[in-house]
Design a protein around this motif. Structure first.
Motif, PDB file in Angstrom:
ATOM      1  N   ARG A 103      55.510  37.711  46.200  1.00 34.06           N
ATOM      2  CA  ARG A 103      55.676  37.589  44.847  1.00 34.06           C
ATOM      3  C   ARG A 103      56.060  38.729  43.852  1.00 34.06           C
ATOM      4  N   GLY A 105      57.312  35.274  39.449  1.00 36.54           N
ATOM      5  CA  GLY A 105      58.396  34.346  40.001  1.00 36.54           C
ATOM      6  C   GLY A 105      58.027  33.353  40.959  1.00 36.54           C
ATOM      7  N   ALA A 120      54.802  25.173  44.669  1.00 29.92           N
ATOM      8  CA  ALA A 120      56.013  25.734  44.506  1.00 29.92           C
ATOM      9  C   ALA A 120      56.619  26.452  43.382  1.00 29.92           C
ATOM     10  N   GLU A 121      55.511  26.839  42.785  1.00 35.40           N
ATOM     11  CA  GLU A 121      55.816  27.724  41.348  1.00 35.40           C
ATOM     12  C   GLU A 121      54.969  28.974  41.582  1.00 35.40           C
ATOM     13  N   GLY A 122      55.413  30.055  40.721  1.00 33.98           N
ATOM     14  CA  GLY A 122      54.447  31.361  40.614  1.00 33.98           C
ATOM     15  C   GLY A 122      53.165  30.977  39.796  1.00 33.98           C
ATOM     16  N   PRO A 123      52.155  31.994  39.847  1.00 32.91           N
ATOM     17  CA  PRO A 123      51.028  31.472  38.841  1.00 32.91           C
ATOM     18  C   PRO A 123      51.403  31.798  37.452  1.00 32.91           C
ATOM     19  N   PHE A 140      43.483  30.598  39.754  1.00 30.77           N
ATOM     20  CA  PHE A 140      42.920  31.864  40.477  1.00 30.77           C
ATOM     21  C   PHE A 140      42.414  32.628  39.405  1.00 30.77           C
ATOM     22  N   ASN A 142      43.596  49.371  33.964  1.00 24.58           N
ATOM     23  CA  ASN A 142      44.526  49.444  35.008  1.00 24.58           C
ATOM     24  C   ASN A 142      45.299  48.319  35.225  1.00 24.58           C
ATOM     25  N   TYR A 143      46.678  48.580  35.631  1.00 26.19           N
ATOM     26  CA  TYR A 143      47.455  47.366  35.805  1.00 26.19           C
ATOM     27  C   TYR A 143      47.233  46.625  36.940  1.00 26.19           C
ATOM     28  N   GLN A 144      46.587  47.194  37.997  1.00 23.46           N
ATOM     29  CA  GLN A 144      46.149  46.475  39.116  1.00 23.46           C
ATOM     30  C   GLN A 144      45.499  45.240  39.118  1.00 23.46           C
ATOM     31  N   LEU A 145      45.761  44.117  39.450  1.00 18.81           N
ATOM     32  CA  LEU A 145      44.973  42.975  39.204  1.00 18.81           C
ATOM     33  C   LEU A 145      44.351  42.716  40.801  1.00 18.81           C
ATOM     34  N   TRP A 161      42.439  39.700  43.049  1.00 17.84           N
ATOM     35  CA  TRP A 161      42.552  38.344  42.708  1.00 17.84           C
ATOM     36  C   TRP A 161      41.472  37.756  43.796  1.00 17.84           C
ATOM     37  N   GLY A 162      41.005  36.444  43.112  1.00 17.51           N
ATOM     38  CA  GLY A 162      40.252  35.771  44.248  1.00 17.51           C
ATOM     39  C   GLY A 162      41.213  34.938  44.813  1.00 17.51           C
ATOM     40  N   ALA A 163      40.619  33.960  45.641  1.00 17.20           N
ATOM     41  CA  ALA A 163      41.325  33.053  46.765  1.00 17.20           C
ATOM     42  C   ALA A 163      41.905  32.004  46.044  1.00 17.20           C
ATOM     43  N   TYR A 177      44.537  32.473  36.045  1.00 17.34           N
ATOM     44  CA  TYR A 177      46.098  32.021  36.127  1.00 17.34           C
ATOM     45  C   TYR A 177      46.038  30.587  36.847  1.00 17.34           C
ATOM     46  N   PHE A 217      50.061  32.845  33.502  1.00 19.57           N
ATOM     47  CA  PHE A 217      48.732  32.925  32.867  1.00 19.57           C
ATOM     48  C   PHE A 217      48.212  32.102  31.962  1.00 19.57           C
ATOM     49  N   LYS A 263      48.289  27.643  38.852  1.00 16.77           N
ATOM     50  CA  LYS A 263      49.399  27.681  39.965  1.00 16.77           C
ATOM     51  C   LYS A 263      49.649  26.154  40.354  1.00 16.77           C
ATOM     52  N   GLY A 280      52.935  47.997  31.010  1.00 17.90           N
ATOM     53  CA  GLY A 280      51.900  47.864  31.822  1.00 17.90           C
ATOM     54  C   GLY A 280      50.559  47.544  31.837  1.00 17.90           C
ATOM     55  N   GLN A 325      44.625  32.472  50.341  1.00 18.43           N
ATOM     56  CA  GLN A 325      44.355  33.884  49.722  1.00 18.43           C
ATOM     57  C   GLN A 325      44.989  33.985  48.297  1.00 18.43           C
ATOM     58  N   GLY A 326      44.449  34.924  47.337  1.00 17.76           N
ATOM     59  CA  GLY A 326      45.093  35.387  46.299  1.00 17.76           C
ATOM     60  C   GLY A 326      46.030  36.251  46.537  1.00 17.76           C
TER      61      GLY A 326
END
Lengths: 112, 113
Positions: free
Chosen positions: B91, B105, A41-44, A89, A97-100, A102-104, A36, A46, A38, B98, B41-42
């Motif tokens: 966020r 956002g 002031a914006e969201g990440p 990122f 799995n939907y859970q992502l 993330w790195g820093a 991703y 894809f 970024k 899914g 952080q992410g």
């Protein structure tokens, strides 16, 4: 315990050259990886992804390489442009799995 | 078309107050996610909805945090009795299903004094 690590907080690259952003992971169950981008002031947003059945995925100037044995992936941007300056990122998920996880993030600065 | 929107963009509150953060996902997106992101952080997963059903709330740090999505569209993340450690960027993201790409956002920056 960080499962996804981006060890370079920042990277500076000359415009026109190649930018290489790195990401390491520890969980061998991860099978899907994403990058991703970024802007402030914006969201990440894809950028590109890769499944563990592949070792390379290319989309225009962006290529992601996956080395499963080393648990390492990288994002190559060629040629780098000023608009590529952003925080990148790396994220991973396991077994659809939907859970992502993330790195820093790595802040990429493209110098004119 | 419109992306994911969040409101407010910034929220300053005093310790002990309740706050409600709103997320308006992309129209037609079934899945909605809440993340918390500390500085440097992410994003860190908090909770996930499919339509109006909260499928996973394993990332919520404690029972002061709750989320709802009563009509399967707009979602609210509520933090009760806020503490200074709750200060972060919150966020929201949505995806068609899914397993599809998550669209984020702009976030709500929460500061608890």
């Amino acid at each position: 315990d960080q499962q996804v690590k981006q060890n370079s907080p920042s990277l500076s690259v000359q415009e026109g050259r190649i930018s290489i952003l790195n990401c390491d992971y520890t969980n061998s169950m991860f099978d899907y990886f994403l990058w991703y981008k970024k802007y402030p002031a914006e969201g990440p947003t894809f950028l590109i992804s890769i499944s563990s059945i592949k070792d390379k995925n290319e989309d225009g100037r962006f290529t992601v390489f996956l080395n499963k044995s080393a648990k390492h992936l990288s994002l190559h941007i060629v040629p780098s442009q000023p608009g590529d300056s952003a925080v990148y990122f790396c994220a991973a998920s396991a077994a659809s799995n939907y859970q992502l996880i993330w790195g820093a993030g790595t802040k990429l600065i493209i110098k004119p | 078309g419109a992306g994911v929107s969040q409101s407010p963009r910034y929220k300053v509150t005093k310790r002990g107050q309740d706050v409600a953060l709103r997320c308006d996902p992309i129209s037609g997106h079934v899945s909605l996610y809440w993340y918390r992101q500390a500085l440097g952080q992410g994003p860190e997963f908090l909770t996930y909805f499919n339509y109006e059903a909260q499928q996973d709330k394993s990332g919520l740090p404690n029972d002061r945090f709750s989320a709802e999505r009563p009509e399967g569209s707009i979602s609210t993340l509520t933090i009760q009795r806020t503490e200074q450690r709750d200060s972060a960027m919150y966020r929201c993201a949505s995806s068609l299903t899914g397993l599809e790409t998550q669209y984020f956002g702009p976030g709500t920056r929460l500061l608890v004094l």
